[in-house]
Design a protein around this motif. Structure first.
Motif, PDB file in Angstrom:
ATOM      1  N   TRP A  52      58.096 108.114 122.475  1.00 11.47           N
ATOM      2  CA  TRP A  52      59.110 108.465 123.459  1.00 11.47           C
ATOM      3  C   TRP A  52      60.170 107.370 123.578  1.00 11.47           C
ATOM      4  CZ3 TRP A  52      60.624 112.824 125.260  1.00 11.47           C
ATOM      5  CH2 TRP A  52      59.725 113.890 125.390  1.00 11.47           C
ATOM      6  N   SER A  53      59.739 106.115 123.506  1.00 11.88           N
ATOM      7  CA  SER A  53      60.689 105.011 123.581  1.00 11.88           C
ATOM      8  C   SER A  53      61.650 105.036 122.395  1.00 11.88           C
ATOM      9  CB  SER A  53      59.933 103.680 123.615  1.00 11.88           C
ATOM     10  OG  SER A  53      59.097 103.597 124.760  1.00 11.88           O
ATOM     11  N   ALA A  54      61.102 105.313 121.212  1.00  7.74           N
ATOM     12  CA  ALA A  54      61.956 105.390 120.025  1.00  7.74           C
ATOM     13  C   ALA A  54      62.947 106.544 120.134  1.00  7.74           C
ATOM     14  CB  ALA A  54      61.085 105.539 118.777  1.00  7.74           C
ATOM     15  N   ALA A  56      64.107 107.922 122.915  1.00  6.95           N
ATOM     16  CA  ALA A  56      65.106 107.615 123.946  1.00  6.95           C
ATOM     17  C   ALA A  56      66.149 106.637 123.433  1.00  6.95           C
ATOM     18  CB  ALA A  56      64.410 107.044 125.172  1.00  6.95           C
ATOM     19  N   ALA A  57      65.730 105.702 122.594  1.00  5.00           N
ATOM     20  CA  ALA A  57      66.670 104.714 122.059  1.00  5.00           C
ATOM     21  C   ALA A  57      67.575 105.313 120.997  1.00  5.00           C
ATOM     22  CB  ALA A  57      65.896 103.533 121.483  1.00  5.00           C
ATOM     23  N   ALA A  58      67.048 106.268 120.225  1.00  5.55           N
ATOM     24  CA  ALA A  58      67.816 106.836 119.118  1.00  5.55           C
ATOM     25  C   ALA A  58      68.761 107.937 119.550  1.00  5.55           C
ATOM     26  CB  ALA A  58      66.856 107.371 118.052  1.00  5.55           C
ATOM     27  N   GLU A  59      68.422 108.656 120.606  1.00  5.27           N
ATOM     28  CA  GLU A  59      69.222 109.800 121.029  1.00  5.27           C
ATOM     29  C   GLU A  59      69.574 109.682 122.502  1.00  5.27           C
ATOM     30  OE1 GLU A  59      67.539 113.524 120.000  1.00  5.27           O
ATOM     31  OE2 GLU A  59      66.944 112.904 117.994  1.00  5.27           O
ATOM     32  N   PRO A  60      70.623 108.948 122.821  1.00  3.27           N
ATOM     33  CA  PRO A  60      71.044 108.860 124.225  1.00  3.27           C
ATOM     34  C   PRO A  60      71.485 110.213 124.747  1.00  3.27           C
ATOM     35  CG  PRO A  60      72.695 107.921 122.763  1.00  3.27           C
ATOM     36  CD  PRO A  60      71.481 108.192 121.922  1.00  3.27           C
ATOM     37  N   SER A  61      71.273 110.441 126.017  1.00  2.00           N
ATOM     38  CA  SER A  61      71.579 111.738 126.619  1.00  2.00           C
ATOM     39  C   SER A  61      73.072 112.016 126.558  1.00  2.00           C
ATOM     40  CB  SER A  61      71.091 111.761 128.076  1.00  2.00           C
ATOM     41  OG  SER A  61      71.472 112.957 128.701  1.00  2.00           O
TER      42      SER A  61
END
Length: 267
Positions: A52-54, A56-61
């Motif tokens: 999940w951390s990866a 969230a870091a790769a695909e910002p909202s």
């Protein structure tokens, strides 16, 4: 596809719970340590957190949200409290089953492994209704009828495991699991169906799971208090029946075709 995705999410949770319930006693025997048998499951939680951390870091909202309404408005909404009560009461039933069913089965004469197998069968059978019931509730089936059916199965299955002949224990475990899988799926689904906007969905989810689970945590404690009498099964049976009745009432309210904070609904 709210019903389908809610069902898939709930089904995967059920599979995970059943796997842990069935394998933990085996791992305990192999490693001769119940602490290691329980701790090994934290590795999966760690792996999930890393993924999940990866993500969230790769695909910002890229989707904006509107300002959240005041939480105090939610606390004054009767439908929000119905959804919260349904979430909490069904979770209370789940906590009782997960926390006490193996012990109660051992009180009836089963060994540790057999009690774990029965519990695992119950949890694994949740996958069918966890996937099916939310999908039905978003189509032609009456959500209120589904609430009654899954709660009837839950209460009947639990009482059957306490009082019916042990030879039929797998049947009652199956009935219990089918009921609880549908219960959890409906509880998650109502959060989405009864929300007027995406922002309200987030707030209602926070309210129902924080307040609901806080109340649910008292249910296993209540079983431990009432189990000390002459009949170790009477107290748990009374608690489950009482919770089931409360869950029916709140579930029928939450199944009504209405919205939490309807004045915020767009369009």
């Amino acid at each position: 596809r709210i019903g389908l995705m809610t069902g898939l999410y709930t089904m995967i949770l059920s599979v995970g719970g059943a796997t842990a319930a069935g394998l933990t006693p085996i791992l305990e025997g192999a490693w001769r340590s119940w602490t290691l048998a329980l701790a090994c499951w934290s590795l999966l939680a760690l792996a999930g957190g890393i993924m999940w951390s990866a993500l969230a870091a790769a695909e910002p909202s890229s989707v904006g949200t509107a300002p959240l309404p005041r939480f105090s408005l939610l606390l004054r909404d009767r439908l929000a409290w119905s959804v919260t009560a349904f979430m909490g009461l069904q979770a209370g039933l789940a906590f009782i089953v997960l926390g006490w069913l193996p012990t109660l089965l051992r009180d009836r004469g089963l060994n540790v492994l057999d009690a774990g197998i029965v519990t695992s069968v119950s949890i694994l059978s949740q996958t069918a209704t966890a996937l099916l019931v939310p999908s039905l509730a978003t189509r032609r089936a009456s959500p209120r009828l589904l609430v009654l059916l899954v709660l009837l199965a839950t209460g009947t299955g639990f009482l059957g495991l306490l009082y019916a002949p042990l030879q039929s224990r797998l049947l009652w475990a199956l009935i219990l699991g089918l009921g609880q899988g549908g219960l959890f799926g409906l509880a998650l689904l109502f959060v989405s169906l009864r929300s007027s906007t995406a922002e309200v969905t987030g707030m209602l989810s926070g309210m129902s799971q924080s307040i609901g689970y806080l109340g649910a945590s008292l249910c296993p404690f209540a079983v431990s208090v009432l189990r000390d009498g002459r009949d170790p099964f009477l107290g748990p049976a009374v608690i489950v029946v009482a919770i089931t009745m409360g869950c029916i009432w709140s579930g029928l309210q939450a199944a009504a075709p209405a919205y939490v904070l309807p004045h915020l609904r767009k369009g």
